[in-house]
Design a protein around this motif. Structure first.
Motif, PDB file in Angstrom:
ATOM      1  N   ASN A  58       1.111  -2.414 -12.032  1.00  0.00           N
ATOM      2  CA  ASN A  58       1.721  -3.217 -10.978  1.00  0.00           C
ATOM      3  C   ASN A  58       2.982  -2.548 -10.436  1.00  0.00           C
ATOM      4  O   ASN A  58       3.914  -2.266 -11.189  1.00  0.00           O
ATOM      5  CB  ASN A  58       2.073  -4.607 -11.510  1.00  0.00           C
ATOM      6  CG  ASN A  58       0.841  -5.418 -11.857  1.00  0.00           C
ATOM      7  OD1 ASN A  58      -0.263  -5.087 -11.436  1.00  0.00           O
ATOM      8  ND2 ASN A  58       1.017  -6.477 -12.631  1.00  0.00           N
ATOM      9  N   VAL A  59       3.003  -2.307  -9.146  1.00  0.00           N
ATOM     10  CA  VAL A  59       4.166  -1.698  -8.502  1.00  0.00           C
ATOM     11  C   VAL A  59       4.734  -2.674  -7.481  1.00  0.00           C
ATOM     12  O   VAL A  59       4.053  -3.594  -7.016  1.00  0.00           O
ATOM     13  CB  VAL A  59       3.817  -0.357  -7.839  1.00  0.00           C
ATOM     14  CG1 VAL A  59       3.344   0.640  -8.884  1.00  0.00           C
ATOM     15  CG2 VAL A  59       2.764  -0.532  -6.748  1.00  0.00           C
ATOM     16  N   LEU A  60       5.986  -2.453  -7.108  1.00  0.00           N
ATOM     17  CA  LEU A  60       6.683  -3.421  -6.269  1.00  0.00           C
ATOM     18  C   LEU A  60       6.216  -3.389  -4.818  1.00  0.00           C
ATOM     19  O   LEU A  60       5.969  -4.439  -4.218  1.00  0.00           O
ATOM     20  CB  LEU A  60       8.191  -3.157  -6.338  1.00  0.00           C
ATOM     21  CG  LEU A  60       9.078  -4.169  -5.605  1.00  0.00           C
ATOM     22  CD1 LEU A  60       8.983  -5.537  -6.270  1.00  0.00           C
ATOM     23  CD2 LEU A  60      10.531  -3.690  -5.562  1.00  0.00           C
ATOM     24  N   CYS A  61       6.094  -2.209  -4.243  1.00  0.00           N
ATOM     25  CA  CYS A  61       5.897  -2.078  -2.800  1.00  0.00           C
ATOM     26  C   CYS A  61       4.659  -1.255  -2.454  1.00  0.00           C
ATOM     27  O   CYS A  61       3.968  -0.753  -3.336  1.00  0.00           O
ATOM     28  CB  CYS A  61       7.132  -1.438  -2.162  1.00  0.00           C
ATOM     29  SG  CYS A  61       8.662  -2.382  -2.403  1.00  0.00           S
ATOM     30  N   GLY A  62       4.412  -1.117  -1.166  1.00  0.00           N
ATOM     31  CA  GLY A  62       3.281  -0.329  -0.705  1.00  0.00           C
ATOM     32  C   GLY A  62       2.016  -1.155  -0.578  1.00  0.00           C
ATOM     33  O   GLY A  62       2.008  -2.375  -0.780  1.00  0.00           O
ATOM     34  N   GLU A  63       0.922  -0.487  -0.266  1.00  0.00           N
ATOM     35  CA  GLU A  63      -0.352  -1.175  -0.069  1.00  0.00           C
ATOM     36  C   GLU A  63      -0.853  -1.844  -1.337  1.00  0.00           C
ATOM     37  O   GLU A  63      -1.596  -2.822  -1.278  1.00  0.00           O
ATOM     38  CB  GLU A  63      -1.399  -0.193   0.467  1.00  0.00           C
ATOM     39  CG  GLU A  63      -1.171   0.219   1.907  1.00  0.00           C
ATOM     40  CD  GLU A  63      -1.078  -0.976   2.838  1.00  0.00           C
ATOM     41  OE1 GLU A  63      -1.963  -1.853   2.774  1.00  0.00           O
ATOM     42  OE2 GLU A  63      -0.121  -1.036   3.624  1.00  0.00           O
ATOM     43  N   ARG A  64      -0.485  -1.311  -2.503  1.00  0.00           N
ATOM     44  CA  ARG A  64      -0.851  -1.935  -3.775  1.00  0.00           C
ATOM     45  C   ARG A  64       0.326  -2.690  -4.384  1.00  0.00           C
ATOM     46  O   ARG A  64       0.343  -2.979  -5.568  1.00  0.00           O
ATOM     47  CB  ARG A  64      -1.345  -0.861  -4.761  1.00  0.00           C
ATOM     48  CG  ARG A  64      -2.597  -0.127  -4.326  1.00  0.00           C
ATOM     49  CD  ARG A  64      -3.794  -1.033  -4.217  1.00  0.00           C
ATOM     50  NE  ARG A  64      -4.093  -1.714  -5.468  1.00  0.00           N
ATOM     51  CZ  ARG A  64      -4.978  -2.704  -5.602  1.00  0.00           C
ATOM     52  NH1 ARG A  64      -5.647  -3.119  -4.544  1.00  0.00           N
ATOM     53  NH2 ARG A  64      -5.200  -3.254  -6.771  1.00  0.00           N
ATOM     54  N   GLY A  65       1.304  -3.013  -3.552  1.00  0.00           N
ATOM     55  CA  GLY A  65       2.453  -3.774  -4.037  1.00  0.00           C
ATOM     56  C   GLY A  65       2.091  -5.199  -4.382  1.00  0.00           C
ATOM     57  O   GLY A  65       1.057  -5.730  -3.954  1.00  0.00           O
ATOM     58  N   VAL A  66       2.960  -5.852  -5.146  1.00  0.00           N
ATOM     59  CA  VAL A  66       2.607  -7.166  -5.692  1.00  0.00           C
ATOM     60  C   VAL A  66       2.425  -8.244  -4.635  1.00  0.00           C
ATOM     61  O   VAL A  66       1.628  -9.160  -4.829  1.00  0.00           O
ATOM     62  CB  VAL A  66       3.648  -7.637  -6.735  1.00  0.00           C
ATOM     63  CG1 VAL A  66       3.530  -6.835  -7.990  1.00  0.00           C
ATOM     64  CG2 VAL A  66       5.059  -7.570  -6.173  1.00  0.00           C
TER      65      VAL A  66
END
Length: 421
Positions: free
Chosen positions: A200-208
């Motif tokens: 889980n990452v904060l930002c971007g297209e796979r951000g939460v």
């Protein structure tokens, strides 16, 4: 001669808003014993940092649970608790004070919910003289980046006019600066570790915001508001809080920063270490050795889908079971999009537990019954396959004979029907 399983390792997670991990383990064991009455069943309920983590670690380590009252995710006070272990580790379970189960269905807007209670529990843990704090992330109902937790710990989140921000992730778009002068000084000398999902990452297209916001009740428009707010949050954290404290290179994209709606990033900026949750939580359970002793490993979770291989309990169980070549059966409340991906992480067979169309309230309320029945159905198929694979015509009841016991009459015929009302 076909080889029937008689030793089972049962290692499920909980089913959100329905079954705790221990309840799920007991329900699966009941289904196993209907088919193989003499089975040896090792119950290994697992937590992933979410609901039940504090209780499970307290039980495993001989610690105790301390009751408190703190700010819940929608702003009202809620009864909660944290664990204190014999080595003076305090275990703060974010789900116990900011979890999705504490957000009424009519109020599910992750743009407005807060992690303030998490910061209040960390303060309460420090008040006990804890030598270190372990924060378990999972099952959150928030998406504020940990802003509420930092406010409770003494940080001031200010807009361009110098006014304090209100609760919730939608406020973060107005953030101009963070005043850290009032931060609890004990944070600088007390190690804080965060058990989180490193995917889980904060930002971007796979951000939460984009991955988990819809699950927490966010509309498409709200998701984009949250994503923009978290981008702003990461930039201001990096400028005003992280220098001299944070060990991460990138609060936007480093592993675990998106844990629990971004709580990982907020705590990391204060100096917390973000650690893969299973490395932190399972080392007390001797899990690998217990899986290796089983003929069949059974795991379970509420939803088996494309997120499961990315750090969920069934995937971790399957990965470890395969180290000793053990077959794995996974059961799930629902089979969602991408569920077939679990085959790639070591799950040999999987099944949903619902016997037919069921309303949500009934599915949640009868979770144990459905899980027991589904275990029985799946295991009968496993034993049938074992018999066919061994080119044997012996009935399924032979499995109990291998365990040295006769099969009661009710286990030998058609499965007891499950009534769906």
């Amino acid at each position: 001669m076909p080889q029937y399983p008689t030793r089972f390792a049962v290692a499920p997670s909980g089913f959100k808003e329905s079954l705790s991990a221990p309840d799920a383990a007991r329900a699966i064991a009941a289904g196993i014993h209907r088919v193989v009455p003499g089975a040896e069943v090792d119950l290994i309920p697992l937590v992933d940092g979410g609901e039940g983590t504090a209780e499970a670690l307290a039980e495993a380590a001989g610690g105790r649970l301390l009751a408190r009252t703190a700010t819940g995710p929608v702003g009202a006070l809620v009864p909660t608790r944290f664990a204190l272990l014999p080595d003076r580790t305090a275990v703060v379970e974010m789900a116990a004070v900011a979890g999705l189960s504490l957000v009424p269905r009519t109020a599910r807007d992750p743009g407005r919910t807060t992690t303030r209670g998490v910061g209040e529990l960390i303060t309460a843990a420090l008040d006990t003289g804890a030598a270190r704090v372990l924060v378990g992330c999972g099952d959150s109902g928030t998406s504020d980046g940990g802003a509420g937790a930092l406010q409770a710990l003494g940080a001031r989140l200010l807009d361009a006019d110098g006014q304090e921000l209100g609760p919730g992730g939608v406020e973060l778009a107005r953030l101009a600066r963070i005043d850290t002068a009032g931060l609890d000084p004990r944070l600088a000398r007390t190690p804080v570790k965060v058990a989180c999902n490193p995917y889980n990452v904060l930002c971007g297209e796979r951000g939460v915001a984009r991955v988990f916001g819809p699950q927490k009740g966010a509309s498409p428009e709200r998701v984009e508001e949250l994503a923009a707010g978290l981008e702003r949050w990461a930039a201001v954290l990096a400028r005003d809080v992280a220098p001299g404290r944070c060990r991460l290179a990138d609060l936007r994209l480093d592993a675990g920063t998106g844990a629990s709606g971004g709580l990982g990033a907020g705590l990391a900026a204060l100096g917390a270490d973000l650690l893969p949750r299973f490395e932190v939580l399972l080392d007390r359970l001797d899990l690998d050795a217990r899986l290796a002793r089983a003929d069949l490993v059974v795991t379970a979770e509420g939803a088996l889908d494309g997120q499961t291989p990315r750090g969920k309990v069934p995937a971790e169980v399957a990965r470890r079971a395969k180290l000793s070549g053990r077959p794995v059966l996974a059961l799930a409340g629902t089979l969602g999009e991408g569920h077939r991906e679990v085959r790639g992480v070591g799950v040999d067979a999987y099944s949903g537990i619902l016997p037919g169309p069921v309303g949500l309230a009934e599915a949640l309320g009868r979770g144990a019954e459905f899980l027991t029945d589904a275990t029985e159905r799946a295991l009968r198929m496993v034993l049938l396959g074992a018999g066919l694979g061994g080119r044997a015509a012996a009935p399924v009841a032979a499995a109990a004979g291998l365990a040295g016991r006769a099969v009661p009459a009710q286990t030998a015929g058609t499965q007891r029907p499950s009534t769906v009302r």
